[in-house]
Write an enzyme that holds these catalytic residues in place. Structure first.
Site, short mmCIF file in Angstrom:
data_model
loop_
_atom_site.label_atom_id
_atom_site.label_comp_id
_atom_site.label_asym_id
_atom_site.label_seq_id
_atom_site.Cartn_x
_atom_site.Cartn_y
_atom_site.Cartn_z
N CYS A 22 0.80 -1.23 0.00
CA CYS A 22 0.00 0.00 0.00
C CYS A 22 0.84 1.28 0.00
O CYS A 22 0.31 2.36 -0.27
CB CYS A 22 -0.94 0.00 1.19
N HIS A 101 11.71 1.75 6.56
CA HIS A 101 11.56 0.31 6.31
C HIS A 101 12.00 -0.44 7.56
O HIS A 101 13.14 -0.29 8.00
CB HIS A 101 12.41 -0.10 5.10
N HIS A 185 -3.17 20.09 5.48
CA HIS A 185 -4.02 18.96 5.14
C HIS A 185 -3.26 17.67 5.37
O HIS A 185 -2.06 17.59 5.09
CB HIS A 185 -4.47 19.03 3.67
N HIS A 189 -3.23 6.92 4.53
CA HIS A 189 -3.64 5.78 3.72
C HIS A 189 -4.96 5.20 4.24
O HIS A 189 -5.17 5.07 5.43
CB HIS A 189 -2.56 4.71 3.74
N ASN A 222 -10.70 0.51 0.08
CA ASN A 222 -9.25 0.52 0.16
C ASN A 222 -8.68 0.15 -1.21
O ASN A 222 -8.68 -1.01 -1.60
CB ASN A 222 -8.78 -0.49 1.22
#
Length: 307
Positions: A22, A101, A185, A189, A222
């Site tokens: 994603c 990561h 703003h 996700h 989604n």
């Protein structure tokens, strides 16, 4: 496929970031930024897609069937340029990209994992570590992002809080920086209602900050890496993107990865654009979603403990 469809020239450079989860869309923005820094007078086209057909699970494992229920098909295309002449027509200026990561940790690496079930059907297992792993990755990402965008006053408060907790000077709760002082703003996700609820609670986002992402989840579901672009398009369709406004997109996914991108609006962006997926129905939003229950989630127990 894109090169063939639009008959692009032989010197085009194409990168496939499939399988990145994603956060792939914002990872691609980071890659495009790096490429444009070394290739003057160029364009970079980022295409974010979610096609659930290829990842459909055909077995009976409860955790693996979640993928079939959670995702929807969606796509978005973003064109970036470093040509000075394009500043007159561009919508946004790219300010920062931050990528984190955490796959070195087994819990992060395995919390979303593609594998075969007991009957040989390929699917994606999601473990109960997901929420904790996501929050840890987001916190690591924000630690870097904060140094880039937060005002000095917020950075001092955060640093003082960290020192107080580290050396036991005072028994205080972790300080959550107020990112509303740095951005206008926020577009998280669209991972699902529980994910948005947890983000709102943990990071202190307001209902107004979460509106675009919640409405995107309600209307489009989604759509994985493309969902943050649907959320940005919602704000544009509402006429909320004003010249000078800063927009923060944050996405996260398997790996575990977290990416943040900060944009600045070069001009005021009004509604009514024919290419905006919200244009024809934006007047019907927002809608109340507080009482809408999410689909029942079933997560597998954690596979391993960290050593």
């Amino acid at each position: 496929m894109i090169v063939n469809r639009f008959k692009l020239k032989e010197d085009v450079v194409s990168y496939s970031l499939q399988g990145m989860g994603c956060s792939a869309g914002l990872c691609a923005i980071g890659l495009a930024k790096n490429l444009l820094q070394v290739h003057p007078n160029s364009y970079a086209l980022v295409v974010s897609t979610e096609n659930i057909t290829g990842n459909a699970y055909m077995g009976n494992n409860r955790s693996m069937t979640l993928i079939n229920c959670l995702f929807r098909v969606g796509a978005a295309a973003i064109l970036l340029s470093n040509r000075p002449s394009d500043a007159q027509i561009a919508k946004y200026k790219l300010l920062h990209t931050v990528h984190t990561h955490t796959a070195r940790l087994d819990s992060s690496y395995e919390c979303i994992f593609q594998e075969e079930d007991e009957r040989g059907h390929v699917g994606v297992t999601i473990t109960k570590d997901l929420m904790a792993v996501a929050i840890n990755a987001i916190e690591a990402n924000l630690a870097v992002l904060g140094r880039l965008v937060l005002p000095v006053s917020e950075q001092i408060l955060y640093a003082a809080n960290c020192l107080a907790r580290r050396f036991g000077v005072a028994n205080v709760e972790p300080y959550v920086p107020d990112f509303s002082k740095a951005v206008d703003h926020v577009f998280p996700h669209v991972g699902g209602k529980p994910v948005l609820d947890e983000l709102e609670k943990s990071l202190g986002f307001s209902e107004a900050h979460m509106e675009a992402s919640r409405m995107t989840l309600y209307r489009f579901g989604n759509t994985s890496s493309s969902s943050i672009w649907y959320a940005l398009a919602y704000a544009e369709a509402k006429g909320r993107m004003k010249q000078g406004d800063r927009a923060w997109q944050i996405a996260f996914g398997s790996g575990f990865k977290c990416s943040s991108v900060i944009w600045e609006a070069i001009r005021t962006i009004g509604g009514g654009e024919t290419t905006n997926p919200w244009t024809e129905e934006i007047d019907g939003f927002p809608v109340a979603t507080k009482d809408i229950e999410p689909i029942p989630y079933y997560f597998e127990p954690s596979k391993k403990k960290e050593v």
